[in-house]
Design an enzyme around this catalytic site. Structure first.
Site, short mmCIF file in Angstrom:
data_model
loop_
_atom_site.label_atom_id
_atom_site.label_comp_id
_atom_site.label_asym_id
_atom_site.label_seq_id
_atom_site.Cartn_x
_atom_site.Cartn_y
_atom_site.Cartn_z
CB ALA B 19 -0.91 0.00 1.23
CD GLU B 20 -0.17 5.54 -3.60
OE1 GLU B 20 0.29 5.12 -4.66
OE2 GLU B 20 -0.84 6.57 -3.50
#
Lengths: 57, 156
Positions: B19-20
């Site tokens: 997840a960025e």
């Protein structure tokens, strides 16, 4: 530059063909036909020879 | 829609989802209501504001933790071996081409694979986020989107 490789929607799975050859429908959603997908898609697309229903887990 | 992917990784398939916003090893959404117990920390040791946030509580997989979110601000769970890091490390992974596949939502895709994600004239679009970094990173890009617009019309 090529950006998107694959587009997945509730109506189908499309591959973006290389070299500007457009979209190719390779899986089709439940209750859809090629004609109904075409009617709701802005872009033109080709259909793969062995079109299959969208795979579910 | 792309953030739903973590819910559908079949057993036996071993992939590490990033997840960025700063997480590797993203698990499925928690089952709602499974909130972890608050950390039993004495008030004298920790300020009440820290202890009450729940982030120090022991988390079991599948428990809901409001501090544990994906890039779409939805609560997620941890997988074994998951880790957390800052945005600069996250984008070093992305820009450094260490992610093999990118799955993201978008507004429109053109027949040649171009993607519109940036703006709708006259409207405020929030959270375009790291899409530019992701598509420029050289990874395989999969777009997940609703086929038609909100009115059921085809996207032009």
């Amino acid at each position: 530059m090529r950006v998107v490789d694959k587009v997945i929607t509730e109506k189908g799975v499309f591959t973006v063909l290389p070299d500007g050859n457009g979209l190719q429908l390779e899986e089709i959603g439940e209750g859809e036909t090629v004609e109904s997908v075409r009617a709701s898609t802005g872009a033109d697309f080709t259909v793969v020879d062995n079109l299959i229903p969208m795979r579910q887990l | 829609m792309p953030t739903l992917v973590s819910n559908y990784v079949p057993p036996g398939v071993n992939i590490t989802l990033q997840a960025e916003n700063g997480m590797l090893g993203v698990g499925p959404f928690p089952k709602s209501g499974q909130v972890p117990a608050r950390a039993p920390a004495p008030a004298s040791v920790l300020p009440a504001s820290v202890a009450s946030r729940g982030c120090l509580a022991r988390r079991r997989p599948s428990q809901e933790d409001c501090d544990l979110i994906n890039a779409g601000k939805q609560t997620v769970t941890e997988m074994d071996g998951s880790s957390f890091f800052s945005a600069d490390q996250s984008f070093a992974m992305i820009r450094g081409a260490h992610c093999q596949v990118t799955i993201l939502g978008t507004m429109e895709v053109a027949a040649n694979g171009d993607m519109a994600n940036y703006l709708i004239p006259g409207k405020l679009v929030k959270g375009m986020g790291g899409a530019m970094d992701l598509v420029a990173s050289g990874s395989r890009v999969i777009v997940t989107t609703e086929h038609t617009d909100k009115k059921g019309q085809r996207r032009p």
